[in-house]
Design an enzyme around this catalytic site. Structure first.
Site, PDB file in Angstrom:
ATOM      1  N   GLU A   1       0.842  -1.213   0.000  1.00 49.03           N
ATOM      2  CA  GLU A   1       0.000   0.000   0.000  1.00 49.03           C
ATOM      3  C   GLU A   1       0.873   1.257   0.000  1.00 49.03           C
ATOM      4  O   GLU A   1       0.581   2.232  -0.705  1.00 49.03           O
ATOM      5  CB  GLU A   1      -0.923   0.013   1.226  1.00 49.03           C
ATOM      6  CG  GLU A   1      -2.027  -1.023   1.205  1.00 49.03           C
ATOM      7  CD  GLU A   1      -3.077  -0.788   0.120  1.00 49.03           C
ATOM      8  OE1 GLU A   1      -3.222   0.353  -0.351  1.00 49.03           O
ATOM      9  OE2 GLU A   1      -3.744  -1.763  -0.270  1.00 49.03           O
TER      10      GLU A   1
ATOM     11  N   ASN B   1       1.200   3.989  -3.079  1.00 43.31           N
ATOM     12  CA  ASN B   1       0.940   5.416  -2.880  1.00 43.31           C
ATOM     13  C   ASN B   1       2.058   6.284  -3.469  1.00 43.31           C
ATOM     14  O   ASN B   1       1.781   7.343  -4.056  1.00 43.31           O
ATOM     15  CB  ASN B   1       0.776   5.718  -1.385  1.00 43.31           C
ATOM     16  CG  ASN B   1      -0.611   5.362  -0.879  1.00 43.31           C
ATOM     17  OD1 ASN B   1      -1.494   5.016  -1.653  1.00 43.31           O
ATOM     18  ND2 ASN B   1      -0.786   5.443   0.426  1.00 43.31           N
TER      19      ASN B   1
ATOM     20  N   ARG C   1      -9.558   4.496  -6.751  1.00 39.87           N
ATOM     21  CA  ARG C   1      -8.904   4.249  -5.470  1.00 39.87           C
ATOM     22  C   ARG C   1     -10.000   4.290  -4.408  1.00 39.87           C
ATOM     23  O   ARG C   1     -10.960   5.066  -4.533  1.00 39.87           O
ATOM     24  CB  ARG C   1      -7.856   5.323  -5.136  1.00 39.87           C
ATOM     25  CG  ARG C   1      -6.856   5.670  -6.205  1.00 39.87           C
ATOM     26  CD  ARG C   1      -6.201   4.515  -6.861  1.00 39.87           C
ATOM     27  NE  ARG C   1      -5.553   3.572  -5.966  1.00 39.87           N
ATOM     28  CZ  ARG C   1      -4.861   2.527  -6.416  1.00 39.87           C
ATOM     29  NH1 ARG C   1      -4.748   2.281  -7.710  1.00 39.87           N
ATOM     30  NH2 ARG C   1      -4.289   1.711  -5.565  1.00 39.87           N
TER      31      ARG C   1
END
Ligand code: ATP
Ligand code: MG
Length: 154
Positions: A53, A57, A111
């Site tokens: 994650e 990002n 997202r």
């Protein structure tokens, strides 16, 4: 368990290009790094997901799909693993807001705004530092095999 093994320290520093294929590379690196800490399957999955994650990002938000370098520093101290992930990209205007579950600045990319929530849930601690226009640094820590240690202490 051997006591000397418990107090071991180890550090690995990695720099890689901001490419989506490096998300799975980062997952494999952290998995390999913590493997000799005897993680449970759940712990292994948690740490891999959190790292994935964080790297995603950097790729999507930090560098907006463009070129850039991502820095990943892994540190083990005894049965605790700390992962630092840094990009020198866009940065975050409002960190508190960004960390709210379901908050995303990229809904058009489908997202869901759950990355930080997962990192927080799957790790013991998460800290986010960011400067707009300069970049973002996240540090997360998790102690592994706690269940085991607890059982042994009884
Ligand atoms: N490395 C980063 N650089 C710049 N902005 C970031 C970075 N990481 C997160 N953000 C900002 O924080 C917001 C929330 O991040 P989070 O990971 O929780 O959700 P998301 O990435 O939008 O969605 P999901 O992770 O569910 O795909 C992002 O929408 C983005 O605006
Ligand atoms: Mg995300």
């Amino acid at each position: 368990m051997d006591a000397s093994k418990d107090s071991r320290t180890n550090e690995v520093r990695l720099v890689f290009d901001s490419l989506s294929e490096n998300e799975s590379f980062a997952r494999m690196v952290i998995a390999a790094f913590i493997m000799d800490m005897d993680p449970t399957m759940d712990e292994l999955a948690d740490v891999k997901t959190a790292v994935s994650e964080a790297v995603t990002n950097c790729v999507i938000h930090g560098y907006n799909g463009g070129a850039g370098k991502i820095y990943m520093n892994c540190r083990r101290e005894g049965d605790s693993v700390t992962v630092e992930i840094i990009d020198y990209g866009a940065g975050i205007e409002d960190i508190e807001k960004a960390m709210e579950p379901l908050y995303t600045t990229r809904p058009e990319l489908e997202r869901s705004g759950m990355g930080f929530a997962f990192m927080e849930a799957f790790m013991d601690s998460l800290s986010v530092e960011s400067t707009p226009g300069k970049g973002t640094r996240i540090v997360m820590e998790k102690t592994l095999g706690r269940e085991d240690a607890y059982t042994q202490a009884l």
